[in-house]
Design an enzyme around this catalytic site. Structure first.
Site, PDB file in Angstrom:
ATOM      1  N   MET A 154       0.852  -1.196   0.000  1.00  0.00           N
ATOM      2  CA  MET A 154       0.000   0.000   0.000  1.00  0.00           C
ATOM      3  C   MET A 154       0.884   1.241   0.000  1.00  0.00           C
ATOM      4  SD  MET A 154      -3.382   0.489   2.240  1.00  0.00           S
ATOM      5  CE  MET A 154      -2.818   1.066   3.808  1.00  0.00           C
ATOM      6  N   CYS A 155       0.525   2.202  -0.808  1.00  0.00           N
ATOM      7  CA  CYS A 155       1.168   3.507  -0.825  1.00  0.00           C
ATOM      8  C   CYS A 155       0.071   4.530  -1.050  1.00  0.00           C
ATOM      9  CB  CYS A 155       2.175   3.635  -1.965  1.00  0.00           C
ATOM     10  SG  CYS A 155       3.639   2.595  -1.790  1.00  0.00           S
ATOM     11  N   GLY A 156       0.397   5.781  -0.811  1.00  0.00           N
ATOM     12  CA  GLY A 156      -0.574   6.847  -1.046  1.00  0.00           C
ATOM     13  C   GLY A 156      -0.064   7.812  -2.095  1.00  0.00           C
ATOM     14  N   ARG A 214      -1.594   5.480   4.450  1.00  0.00           N
ATOM     15  CA  ARG A 214      -1.311   4.523   3.385  1.00  0.00           C
ATOM     16  C   ARG A 214       0.185   4.265   3.226  1.00  0.00           C
ATOM     17  NH1 ARG A 214      -5.480   3.271   0.135  1.00  0.00           N
ATOM     18  NH2 ARG A 214      -3.949   2.422  -1.292  1.00  0.00           N
TER      19      ARG A 214
END
Lengths: 298, 227
Positions: free
Chosen positions: A1-3, A32
């Protein structure tokens, strides 16, 4: 997960608020990716004065004043060097190639992680909101910007592994996801003479796009080519001096939401990052279709 | 006519956990209005009394998860995993929803006036889902029971590896997944589709829809399926 949170301001009246708006968006994507972050901003008068090239460095290794003096000697024009957190920004009224070459002498151990006439890239590890404050994000103005919060999955938590990857003049890429065939593409690019800053899979996509753009592709064409070559999960945002593009892989597990008004276009991993933008109530809000390239130019 | 008292919860000043706790302790028959969700996750999960809740605005992930009873309306869009594992009751979204709408739902009714992303009704186990617009790829993947009604178009690999469940689509189907086939519309299907459309407040004509379901060829292991 990344934002991911990206914003392009079409309305010049909003451009003094770019940093404030980006800061609000960044605060909503911290969960995130709390381990590291990066921000690229286009057209800020302080970070990117008109007619001045800027190169971002990590591990500069020398005091700002020493690097500035060496650059001024080498280039024959005044240079400014400022360290903001992990990132050192060097600017001078020269071409990016000249500045980059001079920095290899003035700051020989440093990694060059961003370059351009319009863009400044800042990266670091740790709390993304703390980094944004170190960078002075809220006081930034400009035409567009992108921020990324990283939850590292395939390479180490380092400033150089943070996004955006600004690997050619004014070209930034941020990525949520993971590529499964990046190692073989990296080998192919290395064989063509391409150099890398990190072991990160997303950097391979950025370097690939740079080679395609160099070969004459438009940004949408380069992304279509990327889609054919890269395997894996991705939501990508790519920015250039001229615009912004979004692409999700055809499986589309990684989230993306776009909102657009006459004044701006914004993309984020989650709607909550868009909720504070002016006029969001009347924005056209949609999820980008899997495998479809979206682009906006100024 | 009596005006029933309505409790207003403003998510600009109240944490989502407090909202959900209040909804879990709500009196049967009570009415609630939730303001300023601003894309928050987990809004109104686990409602287990017969209450009516209206959420004014867009919500984030997993809104109305594990919905057990009552009626919930979201005036806006919803993110990933709307009404995941819904058991009964009704969830109505006036806008569009992201992926995995109604995933693993056991019962109840989900109505989306707009469109949904990919994997709508994935692993559905008895829920009814009515979508006014389109649905994304891999919808009704491994669906086991329930009905999925699509008034627009369906994306690729509809009903892949479907066990049971009935799928009704008014528009086009980009492609059918493994073991999903078109089936004839008999009177009982027209009747149940009419009921579902009416329950969703829609006026579409059941005769305009086509039915899809399981060919039941993947139920048992076949040695020729080995590699």
């Amino acid at each position: 997960m990344c934002g991911i949170a990206a914003l392009q301001l079409k309305d010049p009246a909003l451009r003094s608020q770019l940093g404030t708006l980006m800061h609000g968006m960044l605060c909503e994507i911290v969960e995130r990716g709390p381990d590291s972050a990066g921000i690229s901003v286009y057209g800020d008068a302080r970070l990117n004065p008109e007619g001045v090239a800027t190169v971002s460095l990590l591990d500069a290794g020398r005091p700002d004043g020493d690097i500035a003096a060496a650059l001024t000697d080498l280039l024959g024009v005044p240079a400014t060097v400022t360290t903001l957190g992990d990132t050192t920004l060097a600017s001078a009224a020269a071409s990016t190639d000249e500045l980059s070459a001079a920095l290899r002498i003035a700051a020989p151990g440093a990694r060059q992680i961003g370059r351009g006439d319009s863009v400044a890239t800042l990266k670091g590890i740790g709390d993304p909101v703390g980094l944004a404050e170190q960078f002075g994000l809220e006081s930034v103005s400009g035409t567009q910007g992108v921020s990324h919060t990283r939850m590292a999955t395939e390479s180490a938590v380092t400033a150089s592994g943070s996004h955006p990857f600004t690997v050619a003049d004014d070209l930034c890429l941020v990525h949520n996801g993971s590529f499964s065939n990046h190692a073989s593409i990296r080998r192919t690019l290395k064989a063509q003479g391409v150099e890398f800053d990190s072991d990160n899979d997303s950097e391979v996509a950025a370097r690939y796009l740079a080679t395609r753009l160099q070969a004459g592709d438009t940004l949408p064409e380069a992304l279509e080519n990327l889609k054919a070559v890269f395997d894996g999960f991705y939501t990508l945002v790519v920015t250039t001096a001229d615009g912004l593009a979004v692409l999700r892989d055809p499986i589309a597990c990684k989230p993306a939401i776009i909102a657009e008004t006459d004044q701006w276009v914004a993309m984020a991993s989650e709607y909550r990052a868009l909720a504070g933008l002016p006029g969001i109530e009347d924005a056209r809000i949609f999820e980008p279709e899997p495998g479809e390239v979206y682009s906006w130019t100024f | 006519m009596d005006v029933l008292e309505e409790t207003v919860v403003d998510l600009a000043s109240t944490p989502v956990r407090e909202l959900n706790k209040a909804l879990h302790e709500a009196e049967p028959g009570s009415r609630w209005r939730v303001e300023n969700p601003r894309g928050a996750h987990n809004v109104a999960v686990g409602i287990h009394e017969d209450i009516r809740v209206t959420v004014e605005g867009h919500v984030g992930y997993f809104a109305a998860g594990m919905h057990q009873k009552g009626w919930l309306e979201i005036v806006g869009n919803a993110g990933t995993g709307l009404a995941e594992n819904i058991m009964s009751g009704t969830v109505h979204v006036t806008g569009s929803t992201s992926q995995s709408t109604g995933a693993t739902g056991h019962g109840g009714l989900i109505v989306v006036d707009g469109s949904t992303g990919a994997r709508c009704g994935i692993a559905m186990k008895g829920v009814d889902i009515v979508v006014g617009g389109d649905i994304g790829h891999m919808s009704a993947f491994m669906a086991q029971a329930g009905r999925l009604v699509v008034c627009g178009d369906a994306g690729e690999a509809l009903g892949d590896s479907i066990y049971e469940a009935r799928i009704y689509v008014k528009g086009t189907v980009a492609s059918l997944g493994a073991d999903c086939i078109e089936k004839p519309m008999r009177d009982e299907h027209l009747a149940e589709l009419g009921d579902l459309l009416a329950a969703a407040g829609r006026s579409d004509d059941p005769a305009d829809f086509r039915r899809y379901g399981s060919a039941r060829t993947l139920y048992h292991f076949h040695s020729h399926n080995t590699y």
